[in-house]
Enzyme design. Sequence first.
Site, PDB file in Angstrom:
ATOM      1  N   ASP A  13       0.817  -1.217   0.000  1.00  0.00           N
ATOM      2  CA  ASP A  13       0.000   0.000   0.000  1.00  0.00           C
ATOM      3  C   ASP A  13       0.848   1.264   0.000  1.00  0.00           C
ATOM      4  OD1 ASP A  13      -2.131  -1.705   0.228  1.00  0.00           O
ATOM      5  OD2 ASP A  13      -2.871  -0.891   2.131  1.00  0.00           O
ATOM      6  N   HIS A  24       3.925  -2.208   3.156  1.00  0.00           N
ATOM      7  CA  HIS A  24       3.957  -0.862   2.569  1.00  0.00           C
ATOM      8  C   HIS A  24       5.306  -0.647   1.893  1.00  0.00           C
ATOM      9  CE1 HIS A  24       0.865  -0.742   5.691  1.00  0.00           C
ATOM     10  NE2 HIS A  24       0.306   0.242   5.014  1.00  0.00           N
TER      11      HIS A  24
END
Length: 237
Positions: free
Chosen positions: A46, A188
């Site tokens: 993400d 991430h």
Amino acid sequence: MQKLLSIFIYLLMLIFIESAAEVTGVPASAPAEISAEPKYVALTFDDGPRRDTTARLLDGLRQRGASATFFLVGERLAGNEDLVLRMQREGHQIGNHTYSHIRLDGSDAAGQLADIEEAQRAICGILGTESCWLRPPYGLVAPTVQAGITVPMVHWSVDPRDWESRNTDKVVRAVLEAVQPGDIILLHDIYSTSVDAALQIVDTLEEQGYWLVTVEELLILGGIQPQEGVLYRSAGK
């Protein structure tokens, strides 16, 4: 499609090996990494793209033959279009993480849907596609927003909270202690420590017989036909 073709060939190899053993009556001698029951897992990232960390992650995934899914923030696309095209070219799935990383559990459904659509246009404009799947920031989505979503949505089943610890060893340990076939792992790619962790995770999982596939591939391999507006957490049975 290339990954699915590789998996299909892999399964044909298993059938051939088992058939040979039945005909000869002698146990087949197969490579150690071939398992009777392939295990699949999806790595997802993400908040990117980020020039330095995302590029290094893509290098590592390519070297390992692993696929991943990237949920991109619209505000981060400018100047990183080449990275997005590289993701597409190298077989990764690319998804929408809203334009401004907006929460989707508030009262302004119209505004939140507009933010999603803005990111959709930006991402699809780069890729030359019509739509891409959505991951709601923080994994939250209000029913009023969900009713307006026209693509599948993706949550996760393994969250090492890499954004919080920024500790490579801790992230690796948290994932490997929890992961099961069919899991969707959340990371991430904007953190260098998370990139280091991701590549260590891929190395270990591949040694354990896992195939690293995209979320869409994971669901299909799990016998799930993705539906628009539905939030998927894993492909586990």
